[in-house]
Write a protein that holds these residues in place. Sequence first.
Motif, PDB file in Angstrom:
ATOM      1  N   GLY A   1     -49.894  26.475 -34.291  1.00  0.00           N
ATOM      2  CA  GLY A   1     -48.723  26.974 -34.248  1.00  0.00           C
ATOM      3  C   GLY A   1     -47.544  26.299 -33.612  1.00  0.00           C
ATOM      4  O   GLY A   1     -47.531  25.130 -33.887  1.00  0.00           O
ATOM      5  N   ALA A   2     -46.805  26.753 -32.907  1.00  0.00           N
ATOM      6  CA  ALA A   2     -45.723  25.804 -32.208  1.00  0.00           C
ATOM      7  C   ALA A   2     -45.831  25.638 -30.666  1.00  0.00           C
ATOM      8  O   ALA A   2     -46.254  26.625 -30.012  1.00  0.00           O
ATOM      9  CB  ALA A   2     -44.370  26.867 -32.398  1.00  0.00           C
ATOM     10  N   GLU A   3     -45.542  24.320 -30.351  1.00  0.00           N
ATOM     11  CA  GLU A   3     -45.912  24.196 -28.837  1.00  0.00           C
ATOM     12  C   GLU A   3     -44.254  23.813 -28.252  1.00  0.00           C
ATOM     13  O   GLU A   3     -43.689  22.871 -28.880  1.00  0.00           O
ATOM     14  CB  GLU A   3     -46.527  22.797 -28.820  1.00  0.00           C
ATOM     15  N   LEU A   4     -44.217  24.523 -27.269  1.00  0.00           N
ATOM     16  CA  LEU A   4     -42.780  24.449 -26.571  1.00  0.00           C
ATOM     17  C   LEU A   4     -43.060  22.962 -26.031  1.00  0.00           C
ATOM     18  O   LEU A   4     -43.799  22.796 -25.197  1.00  0.00           O
ATOM     19  CB  LEU A   4     -42.535  25.431 -25.481  1.00  0.00           C
ATOM     20  N   ILE A   5     -41.994  22.027 -26.223  1.00  0.00           N
ATOM     21  CA  ILE A   5     -42.223  20.532 -25.694  1.00  0.00           C
ATOM     22  C   ILE A   5     -41.062  20.248 -24.973  1.00  0.00           C
ATOM     23  O   ILE A   5     -40.969  19.464 -24.136  1.00  0.00           O
ATOM     24  CB  ILE A   5     -42.387  19.452 -26.788  1.00  0.00           C
ATOM     25  N   ARG A   6     -39.835  21.102 -25.027  1.00  0.00           N
ATOM     26  CA  ARG A   6     -38.478  20.824 -24.214  1.00  0.00           C
ATOM     27  C   ARG A   6     -37.522  21.915 -24.038  1.00  0.00           C
ATOM     28  O   ARG A   6     -37.844  22.657 -24.918  1.00  0.00           O
ATOM     29  CB  ARG A   6     -37.766  19.594 -24.917  1.00  0.00           C
ATOM     30  N   PHE A   7     -36.947  22.142 -22.979  1.00  0.00           N
ATOM     31  CA  PHE A   7     -36.235  23.061 -22.797  1.00  0.00           C
ATOM     32  C   PHE A   7     -34.900  22.347 -22.152  1.00  0.00           C
ATOM     33  O   PHE A   7     -34.679  21.690 -21.104  1.00  0.00           O
ATOM     34  CB  PHE A   7     -36.733  23.860 -21.664  1.00  0.00           C
ATOM     35  N   TYR A   8     -33.655  22.867 -22.731  1.00  0.00           N
ATOM     36  CA  TYR A   8     -32.201  22.496 -22.110  1.00  0.00           C
ATOM     37  C   TYR A   8     -31.760  23.509 -21.444  1.00  0.00           C
ATOM     38  O   TYR A   8     -31.490  24.636 -21.677  1.00  0.00           O
ATOM     39  CB  TYR A   8     -31.524  22.217 -23.563  1.00  0.00           C
ATOM     40  N   PHE A   9     -31.755  23.033 -20.058  1.00  0.00           N
ATOM     41  CA  PHE A   9     -31.179  23.946 -19.111  1.00  0.00           C
ATOM     42  C   PHE A   9     -29.717  24.069 -18.997  1.00  0.00           C
ATOM     43  O   PHE A   9     -29.233  23.062 -18.990  1.00  0.00           O
ATOM     44  CB  PHE A   9     -31.646  23.602 -17.683  1.00  0.00           C
TER      45      PHE A   9
ATOM     46  N   ALA B   1     -47.109  19.308 -39.803  1.00  0.00           N
ATOM     47  CA  ALA B   1     -47.866  19.247 -38.724  1.00  0.00           C
ATOM     48  C   ALA B   1     -47.179  18.479 -37.503  1.00  0.00           C
ATOM     49  O   ALA B   1     -47.344  18.878 -36.173  1.00  0.00           O
ATOM     50  CB  ALA B   1     -49.258  18.879 -38.963  1.00  0.00           C
ATOM     51  N   ASP B   2     -46.313  17.641 -37.734  1.00  0.00           N
ATOM     52  CA  ASP B   2     -45.471  16.814 -36.758  1.00  0.00           C
ATOM     53  C   ASP B   2     -44.149  16.985 -36.620  1.00  0.00           C
ATOM     54  O   ASP B   2     -43.410  16.618 -36.021  1.00  0.00           O
ATOM     55  CB  ASP B   2     -45.776  15.144 -37.217  1.00  0.00           C
ATOM     56  N   MET B   3     -43.872  18.112 -37.352  1.00  0.00           N
ATOM     57  CA  MET B   3     -42.381  18.606 -37.167  1.00  0.00           C
ATOM     58  C   MET B   3     -41.680  19.060 -35.817  1.00  0.00           C
ATOM     59  O   MET B   3     -42.419  19.710 -35.285  1.00  0.00           O
ATOM     60  CB  MET B   3     -42.175  19.548 -38.483  1.00  0.00           C
ATOM     61  N   ILE B   4     -40.692  18.550 -35.560  1.00  0.00           N
ATOM     62  CA  ILE B   4     -39.823  19.411 -34.425  1.00  0.00           C
ATOM     63  C   ILE B   4     -38.980  20.208 -34.933  1.00  0.00           C
ATOM     64  O   ILE B   4     -38.188  19.749 -35.672  1.00  0.00           O
ATOM     65  CB  ILE B   4     -39.512  18.105 -33.664  1.00  0.00           C
ATOM     66  N   VAL B   5     -38.923  21.456 -34.336  1.00  0.00           N
ATOM     67  CA  VAL B   5     -37.933  22.300 -34.487  1.00  0.00           C
ATOM     68  C   VAL B   5     -37.198  22.942 -33.613  1.00  0.00           C
ATOM     69  O   VAL B   5     -37.919  22.861 -32.295  1.00  0.00           O
ATOM     70  CB  VAL B   5     -38.582  23.687 -35.447  1.00  0.00           C
ATOM     71  N   SER B   6     -36.078  23.564 -33.512  1.00  0.00           N
ATOM     72  CA  SER B   6     -35.335  23.993 -32.283  1.00  0.00           C
ATOM     73  C   SER B   6     -35.011  25.251 -32.536  1.00  0.00           C
ATOM     74  O   SER B   6     -34.988  25.909 -33.593  1.00  0.00           O
ATOM     75  CB  SER B   6     -34.127  23.085 -32.284  1.00  0.00           C
ATOM     76  N   GLU B   7     -35.074  25.979 -31.426  1.00  0.00           N
ATOM     77  CA  GLU B   7     -34.482  27.532 -31.311  1.00  0.00           C
ATOM     78  C   GLU B   7     -33.916  27.796 -30.129  1.00  0.00           C
ATOM     79  O   GLU B   7     -34.659  27.646 -28.794  1.00  0.00           O
ATOM     80  CB  GLU B   7     -35.715  28.339 -31.468  1.00  0.00           C
ATOM     81  N   GLY B   8     -32.481  27.802 -30.050  1.00  0.00           N
ATOM     82  CA  GLY B   8     -31.818  28.066 -29.100  1.00  0.00           C
ATOM     83  C   GLY B   8     -31.765  26.745 -28.086  1.00  0.00           C
ATOM     84  O   GLY B   8     -31.527  25.643 -28.548  1.00  0.00           O
ATOM     85  N   ALA B   9     -32.344  26.887 -26.668  1.00  0.00           N
ATOM     86  CA  ALA B   9     -32.335  25.988 -25.632  1.00  0.00           C
ATOM     87  C   ALA B   9     -33.965  25.247 -25.847  1.00  0.00           C
ATOM     88  O   ALA B   9     -34.084  24.456 -24.819  1.00  0.00           O
ATOM     89  CB  ALA B   9     -32.003  26.487 -24.418  1.00  0.00           C
ATOM     90  N   PHE B  10     -34.518  25.592 -26.887  1.00  0.00           N
ATOM     91  CA  PHE B  10     -35.881  25.101 -26.931  1.00  0.00           C
ATOM     92  C   PHE B  10     -36.243  24.102 -27.839  1.00  0.00           C
ATOM     93  O   PHE B  10     -35.731  24.451 -29.112  1.00  0.00           O
ATOM     94  CB  PHE B  10     -36.939  26.190 -27.029  1.00  0.00           C
ATOM     95  N   ASP B  11     -37.109  23.286 -27.987  1.00  0.00           N
ATOM     96  CA  ASP B  11     -37.696  22.451 -28.799  1.00  0.00           C
ATOM     97  C   ASP B  11     -39.018  22.551 -28.805  1.00  0.00           C
ATOM     98  O   ASP B  11     -39.792  22.736 -27.896  1.00  0.00           O
ATOM     99  CB  ASP B  11     -37.247  20.839 -28.660  1.00  0.00           C
ATOM    100  N   PHE B  12     -39.618  22.661 -30.249  1.00  0.00           N
ATOM    101  CA  PHE B  12     -41.059  22.987 -30.179  1.00  0.00           C
ATOM    102  C   PHE B  12     -41.446  21.908 -31.297  1.00  0.00           C
ATOM    103  O   PHE B  12     -40.893  21.390 -32.220  1.00  0.00           O
ATOM    104  CB  PHE B  12     -41.229  24.324 -31.062  1.00  0.00           C
ATOM    105  N   LYS B  13     -42.765  21.673 -31.046  1.00  0.00           N
ATOM    106  CA  LYS B  13     -43.592  20.840 -32.196  1.00  0.00           C
ATOM    107  C   LYS B  13     -44.773  21.806 -32.737  1.00  0.00           C
ATOM    108  O   LYS B  13     -45.265  22.552 -32.079  1.00  0.00           O
ATOM    109  CB  LYS B  13     -44.618  19.750 -31.292  1.00  0.00           C
ATOM    110  N   ILE B  14     -44.677  21.570 -34.114  1.00  0.00           N
ATOM    111  CA  ILE B  14     -45.440  22.539 -34.828  1.00  0.00           C
ATOM    112  C   ILE B  14     -46.797  21.732 -35.146  1.00  0.00           C
ATOM    113  O   ILE B  14     -47.001  20.539 -35.535  1.00  0.00           O
ATOM    114  CB  ILE B  14     -44.795  22.543 -36.355  1.00  0.00           C
TER     115      ILE B  14
END
Length: 230
Positions: free
Chosen positions: A55-63, A38-51
Amino acid sequence: MPFPEEKEDIVGSKKIISCFLCFALICSLLAPIGTQAADMIVSEGAFDFKITDAGAELIRFYFFGESRIEVPAQVQGYPVVAVGEEVFRNLDGITQIILPEGVESIGDRAFYACIDLVEITLPTTLQAIGEMAFSNCYALESLLIPANVQTIGMSAFMNCSKLTAFQVDETNPWFKAENNVLFTADMTQLLVYLNTNPSATYTVPQQVRRIGEKAFMECGNLQQINLPAE
């Protein structure tokens, strides 16, 4: 010395206790796994998500300079359900953002001062828009509030100086827009008066009973407001 019957009772009790301890040990081992997921942080491309549990909440974007951004609908099997606070704040150079179906909420100041953002696609699943979510998006030209949006935070569209095509889906039961002014569906509350309205005078509709906080903020063209007689 215990009798045979007593020995059997003792052995039976030990078996019960052993089974209980094994069950408790398994539960104690499994519990942290759920908590960590429930506290895991996962990445997909330029995005970081908190689980989260939802579901997944977008918490960071690398521009990295892309002008068109498309948020994925899922990450590692988890559906993307939220855009967190300030994820895209103060990012210039982005002209288009596409949010996927499944996103239900946009956090406070999520797109604050994305000064080059011209177009954003909001999903039909969206239910909540946070405070100042699109404030100071000077290039944003149009916006359609989907049918399922139930809450819109204060100053969500403040200083959107090119936002002249402001609409609410006609099937939305909570809000409606008339002449770039946002009201509750029953017209009893005036929520947002876009500062792109060119008129120097505005007459508040007769059925309005409440004007939202900062509803007329930064409306430089507006010189006079006529309130209902009653």
